[in-house]
Design a protein around this motif. Sequence first.
Motif, short mmCIF file in Angstrom:
data_model
loop_
_atom_site.label_atom_id
_atom_site.label_comp_id
_atom_site.label_asym_id
_atom_site.label_seq_id
_atom_site.Cartn_x
_atom_site.Cartn_y
_atom_site.Cartn_z
N ASP A 142 0.83 -1.21 0.00
CA ASP A 142 0.00 0.00 0.00
C ASP A 142 0.87 1.26 0.00
OD1 ASP A 142 -2.53 1.41 0.15
OD2 ASP A 142 -1.99 1.85 2.25
N LEU A 143 1.91 1.28 0.84
CA LEU A 143 2.81 2.44 0.90
C LEU A 143 3.62 2.57 -0.39
CD1 LEU A 143 4.03 2.18 4.59
CD2 LEU A 143 2.57 3.97 3.61
N CYS A 144 3.99 1.44 -0.97
CA CYS A 144 4.75 1.48 -2.22
C CYS A 144 3.94 2.08 -3.36
CB CYS A 144 5.24 0.08 -2.59
SG CYS A 144 6.61 -0.50 -1.57
N SER A 145 2.64 1.93 -3.30
CA SER A 145 1.80 2.50 -4.37
C SER A 145 1.92 4.02 -4.42
CB SER A 145 0.34 2.06 -4.20
OG SER A 145 -0.23 2.66 -3.05
N ASP A 146 2.27 4.64 -3.28
CA ASP A 146 2.47 6.09 -3.26
C ASP A 146 3.72 6.50 -4.02
OD1 ASP A 146 0.21 6.35 -1.66
OD2 ASP A 146 1.37 6.42 0.21
N TRP A 147 4.62 5.55 -4.26
CA TRP A 147 5.89 5.84 -4.92
C TRP A 147 5.95 5.31 -6.35
CZ3 TRP A 147 9.58 8.81 -2.59
CH2 TRP A 147 9.41 9.05 -1.23
N GLU A 148 4.84 4.82 -6.88
CA GLU A 148 4.84 4.22 -8.22
C GLU A 148 5.31 5.17 -9.31
OE1 GLU A 148 0.90 2.62 -8.71
OE2 GLU A 148 1.47 0.72 -7.79
N CYS A 149 5.18 6.46 -9.08
CA CYS A 149 5.63 7.41 -10.10
C CYS A 149 7.15 7.32 -10.31
CB CYS A 149 5.24 8.83 -9.73
SG CYS A 149 6.03 9.47 -8.22
N CYS A 150 7.86 6.76 -9.33
CA CYS A 150 9.32 6.64 -9.44
C CYS A 150 9.73 5.66 -10.53
CB CYS A 150 9.92 6.18 -8.11
SG CYS A 150 9.73 7.37 -6.78
N TRP A 151 8.97 4.61 -10.73
CA TRP A 151 9.35 3.61 -11.71
C TRP A 151 8.35 3.53 -12.86
CZ3 TRP A 151 8.80 2.37 -6.49
CH2 TRP A 151 7.60 1.78 -6.11
N GLY A 152 7.34 4.37 -12.82
CA GLY A 152 6.39 4.42 -13.91
C GLY A 152 6.98 5.15 -15.11
N GLY A 153 6.40 4.97 -16.23
CA GLY A 153 6.92 5.60 -17.45
C GLY A 153 6.16 6.85 -17.82
N GLY A 154 6.67 7.51 -18.82
CA GLY A 154 6.00 8.65 -19.40
C GLY A 154 6.05 9.92 -18.57
N GLU A 155 5.08 10.77 -18.81
CA GLU A 155 5.03 12.08 -18.17
C GLU A 155 4.77 12.01 -16.67
OE1 GLU A 155 2.30 14.71 -20.12
OE2 GLU A 155 3.11 14.26 -22.09
N ASN A 162 12.66 13.72 -7.43
CA ASN A 162 12.99 13.21 -6.11
C ASN A 162 13.87 11.95 -6.22
OD1 ASN A 162 13.08 12.46 -3.45
ND2 ASN A 162 10.89 12.33 -3.16
N PRO A 163 15.09 12.10 -6.73
CA PRO A 163 15.93 10.91 -6.92
C PRO A 163 16.29 10.19 -5.63
CG PRO A 163 17.19 12.91 -7.37
CD PRO A 163 15.76 13.32 -7.17
N VAL A 164 16.48 10.91 -4.54
CA VAL A 164 16.84 10.28 -3.28
C VAL A 164 15.70 9.40 -2.78
CG1 VAL A 164 17.44 10.67 -0.86
CG2 VAL A 164 18.45 12.10 -2.62
N GLY A 165 14.52 9.96 -2.71
CA GLY A 165 13.36 9.19 -2.26
C GLY A 165 13.04 8.04 -3.20
N CYS A 166 13.14 8.29 -4.49
CA CYS A 166 12.80 7.26 -5.47
C CYS A 166 13.79 6.10 -5.45
CB CYS A 166 12.71 7.86 -6.87
SG CYS A 166 11.18 8.78 -7.15
N ARG A 167 15.06 6.39 -5.26
CA ARG A 167 16.04 5.29 -5.19
C ARG A 167 15.73 4.39 -3.99
NH1 ARG A 167 20.23 9.12 -6.79
NH2 ARG A 167 20.74 8.64 -8.92
N THR A 168 15.44 5.00 -2.87
CA THR A 168 15.13 4.22 -1.67
C THR A 168 13.83 3.44 -1.86
OG1 THR A 168 16.26 5.85 -0.31
CG2 THR A 168 14.76 4.35 0.82
N ALA A 169 12.81 4.11 -2.38
CA ALA A 169 11.52 3.46 -2.59
C ALA A 169 11.66 2.32 -3.60
CB ALA A 169 10.48 4.46 -3.07
N THR A 170 12.41 2.53 -4.65
CA THR A 170 12.60 1.48 -5.65
C THR A 170 13.24 0.25 -5.03
OG1 THR A 170 12.76 3.14 -7.40
CG2 THR A 170 13.64 0.95 -7.89
N THR A 171 14.22 0.47 -4.18
CA THR A 171 14.88 -0.65 -3.49
C THR A 171 13.93 -1.36 -2.55
OG1 THR A 171 17.02 0.46 -3.63
CG2 THR A 171 16.80 -1.29 -1.99
#
Length: 177
Positions: A142-155, A162-171
């Motif tokens: 559920d919490l990961c769904s808030d970060w889906e924009c980090c690995w989603g495509g397009g616009e 937010n590269p710092v947050g996205c790297r951590t969330a992706t991991t």
Amino acid sequence: RTCQSICSARECCLDDSCGASHESDCSRYTACANIDFDDEDYYPEPSVNLNTVCTANLLHAGFGVDTSFYTETCLELCEPAQCCRDDTCRHVDDFCVKYVACNNVWDLEDQDTTEQTVNAIDLLSESCTDMSTVEGKATCKDLCSDWECCWGGGELNCFAQNPVGCRTATTLCSWIS
């Protein structure tokens, strides 16, 4: 500073790739012709496991933990790999790969992480560490769904903002298929 680190700032002077604009600057680096840039001492192995010391979880520990010790230690350990930040040593096989964990601390230097992002990373880290229960997995997903924009495509991709947050969330969210 070592001779190699001083000379690496104008390594282009040695192969004449700096161009005429740096001609007067290059004259100060003539002694650098004696430096062996392929010397193993110039590209040292990390002295510790940087994946342990420079982990994003330690650098973003939160919960009232003073992270300055981890940040300072990581910066010091990553000093030999500063050339990886500006791509001046990418030609050395596997050198920068050994220092990839340094990106965690360099990202902190390059970007002011907002309190909201830090809190969200803390919550994600705390919630996604115990995946042994169905409830734990559901909360993390559920919490990961808030970060889906980090690995989603397009616009809709938000990694650049937010590269710092996205790297951590992706991991932390990598287990979700």
